[in-house]
Write an enzyme that holds these catalytic residues in place. Structure first.
Site, PDB file in Angstrom:
ATOM      1  N   HIS A  84       5.264  -2.814 -10.523  1.00 47.27           N
ATOM      2  CA  HIS A  84       5.329  -3.094  -9.085  1.00 47.27           C
ATOM      3  C   HIS A  84       5.186  -4.589  -8.820  1.00 47.27           C
ATOM      4  CE1 HIS A  84       1.331  -2.617 -10.539  1.00 47.27           C
ATOM      5  NE2 HIS A  84       0.721  -2.783  -9.393  1.00 47.27           N
TER       6      HIS A  84
ATOM      7  N   ASP B 127      -0.925  -7.778  -2.043  1.00 49.17           N
ATOM      8  CA  ASP B 127      -1.717  -6.604  -1.685  1.00 49.17           C
ATOM      9  C   ASP B 127      -1.062  -5.406  -2.348  1.00 49.17           C
ATOM     10  OD1 ASP B 127      -4.140  -5.928   0.007  1.00 49.17           O
ATOM     11  OD2 ASP B 127      -2.762  -4.322   0.538  1.00 49.17           O
TER      12      ASP B 127
ATOM     13  N   PHE C 104      -5.802  -3.621 -15.834  1.00 45.01           N
ATOM     14  CA  PHE C 104      -7.034  -3.572 -15.042  1.00 45.01           C
ATOM     15  C   PHE C 104      -6.972  -2.360 -14.106  1.00 45.01           C
ATOM     16  CE2 PHE C 104      -5.333  -5.053 -10.932  1.00 45.01           C
ATOM     17  CZ  PHE C 104      -4.111  -5.600 -11.324  1.00 45.01           C
ATOM     18  N   GLY C 105      -8.034  -2.155 -13.360  1.00 46.37           N
ATOM     19  CA  GLY C 105      -8.043  -1.159 -12.288  1.00 46.37           C
ATOM     20  C   GLY C 105      -7.648   0.236 -12.741  1.00 46.37           C
TER      21      GLY C 105
ATOM     22  N   LYS D 196       4.399  -4.639 -19.427  1.00 49.13           N
ATOM     23  CA  LYS D 196       3.987  -4.164 -18.097  1.00 49.13           C
ATOM     24  C   LYS D 196       4.695  -4.988 -17.021  1.00 49.13           C
ATOM     25  CE  LYS D 196       0.253  -3.612 -14.782  1.00 49.13           C
ATOM     26  NZ  LYS D 196      -1.125  -3.898 -14.370  1.00 49.13           N
TER      27      LYS D 196
HETATM   28  P1  ITT Z   1      -7.429  -9.668  -3.726  1.00 47.95           P
HETATM   29  O1  ITT Z   1      -7.395  -9.018  -2.366  1.00 47.95           O
HETATM   30  O2  ITT Z   1      -8.414 -10.783  -3.824  1.00 47.95           O
HETATM   31  O3  ITT Z   1      -6.077 -10.055  -4.215  1.00 47.95           O
HETATM   32  P2  ITT Z   1      -8.183  -7.008  -4.617  1.00 47.95           P
HETATM   33  O4  ITT Z   1      -8.486  -6.428  -5.964  1.00 47.95           O
HETATM   34  O5  ITT Z   1      -9.162  -6.727  -3.519  1.00 47.95           O
HETATM   35  O6  ITT Z   1      -7.959  -8.579  -4.803  1.00 47.95           O
HETATM   36  P3  ITT Z   1      -6.190  -5.418  -3.255  1.00 47.95           P
HETATM   37  O7  ITT Z   1      -6.939  -5.329  -1.979  1.00 47.95           O
HETATM   38  O8  ITT Z   1      -4.709  -5.668  -3.193  1.00 47.95           O
HETATM   39  O9  ITT Z   1      -6.739  -6.552  -4.205  1.00 47.95           O
HETATM   40  O10 ITT Z   1      -6.471  -4.087  -4.066  1.00 47.95           O
HETATM   41  C1  ITT Z   1      -5.584  -3.652  -5.023  1.00 47.95           C
HETATM   42  C2  ITT Z   1      -6.259  -2.657  -5.929  1.00 47.95           C
HETATM   43  O11 ITT Z   1      -5.253  -1.730  -6.387  1.00 47.95           O
HETATM   44  C3  ITT Z   1      -6.800  -3.329  -7.171  1.00 47.95           C
HETATM   45  O12 ITT Z   1      -8.144  -3.706  -7.023  1.00 47.95           O
HETATM   46  C4  ITT Z   1      -6.604  -2.243  -8.220  1.00 47.95           C
HETATM   47  O13 ITT Z   1      -7.665  -1.353  -8.180  1.00 47.95           O
HETATM   48  C5  ITT Z   1      -5.349  -1.521  -7.753  1.00 47.95           C
HETATM   49  N1  ITT Z   1      -4.189  -2.078  -8.454  1.00 47.95           N
HETATM   50  C6  ITT Z   1      -3.216  -2.895  -7.937  1.00 47.95           C
HETATM   51  N2  ITT Z   1      -2.350  -3.266  -8.880  1.00 47.95           N
HETATM   52  C7  ITT Z   1      -2.748  -2.675 -10.019  1.00 47.95           C
HETATM   53  C8  ITT Z   1      -2.271  -2.690 -11.336  1.00 47.95           C
HETATM   54  O14 ITT Z   1      -1.225  -3.417 -11.687  1.00 47.95           O
HETATM   55  N3  ITT Z   1      -2.925  -1.979 -12.248  1.00 47.95           N
HETATM   56  C9  ITT Z   1      -4.014  -1.257 -11.920  1.00 47.95           C
HETATM   57  N4  ITT Z   1      -4.544  -1.205 -10.711  1.00 47.95           N
HETATM   58  C10 ITT Z   1      -3.923  -1.907  -9.748  1.00 47.95           C
END
Ligand code: ITT
Length: 198
Positions: A180, A69, A152-153, A175
């Site tokens: 983290h 998470d 991503f994200g 990366k």
């Molecule tokens: P799961 O619960 O199925 O693992 P999720 O995408 O819903 O997938 P989270 O609830 O942990 O996962 O949400 C984490 C969000 O934080 C993720 O969707 C990204 O938007 C952001 N995030 C986490 N790690 C990241 C990274 O390394 N680079 C960019 N964004 C990140």
């Protein structure tokens, strides 16, 4: 041995596979393990939510289950979106829009006040029922525009002043070495190795 990583996020899964490769486990995503359940992430911390995911999948299988998470804490936004990073502005909103929203929110804010961090909690539930969590972070600042195609994200707006690049401009290996997720998973690898010895 088999290890199931309880995520539906393909971006996470790619990184996890690289970071855990040397453990020697057969690593399966939820999809590959044929598990398709909806998990309500109603915890108040990254650690609680990681444990909720790992426990839910552990109940379905007999093997070691890990979950991640994670999220972005923007100091100027009182650490939002934090544990709500995936749901921020709605689960179906594109990251182009989420990232632009954060850039706009910080319009006119100088670099020293643009500090942010990615946080990752990894949870493990072993076949014997024992549970562990680890946490990793990486510090950066929110950029002024999206940059880079990797990752991503929120990666395109997460700028590392020391590297002069966003995490979306780093190679995946680069990366993982500082992220983290890399930091949290390396701590968890030590936990798994210790647990194996017993
Ligand atoms: P799961 O619960 O199925 O693992 P999720 O995408 O819903 O997938 P989270 O609830 O942990 O996962 O949400 C984490 C969000 O934080 C993720 O969707 C990204 O938007 C952001 N995030 C986490 N790690 C990241 C990274 O390394 N680079 C960019 N964004 C990140």
């Amino acid at each position: 041995d088999k290890l199931i990583f309880a995520t539906g996020n393909e971006g996470k899964m790619k990184e996890v596979r690289m970071i855990l490769a040397d453990l020697g486990f057969e690593i399966q995503s939820m999809k590959e393990a044929g598990i398709n359940i909806d998990i309500v992430e109603d915890g108040q911390t990254f650690e609680e939510n990681a444990l909720i995911k790992a426990r839910a999948i552990s109940k379905e299988t007999g093997c070691l289950v890990l979950a991640d998470d994670s999220g972005l804490e923007v100091d100027y936004m009182d650490k939002a979106p934090g544990i709500y990073s995936a749901r921020f502005l709605g689960e179906d909103t594109s990251y182009r829009i989420k990232n632009q929203y954060i850039i706009d929110k910080l319009a006119g804010v100088p670099d020293p006040e643009r500090t942010a961090r990615f946080v990752c909690a990894i949870a493990a539930v072993f076949p014997d029922g024992s549970e562990y969590t680890t946490r990793g972070t990486i510090e950066g600042i929110i950029g002024y525009e999206e940059r880079g195609e990797n990752g991503f994200g929120y990666d395109p707006i997460f700028f590392l002043p020391g590297k002069g690049k966003t995490t979306a401009e780093l190679d995946p290996e680069e990366k993982n070495e500082i992220s983290h997720r890399g930091n949290a998973l390396r701590l968890m690898k030590d936990v798994i190795r210790k647990h194996r010895e017993n």
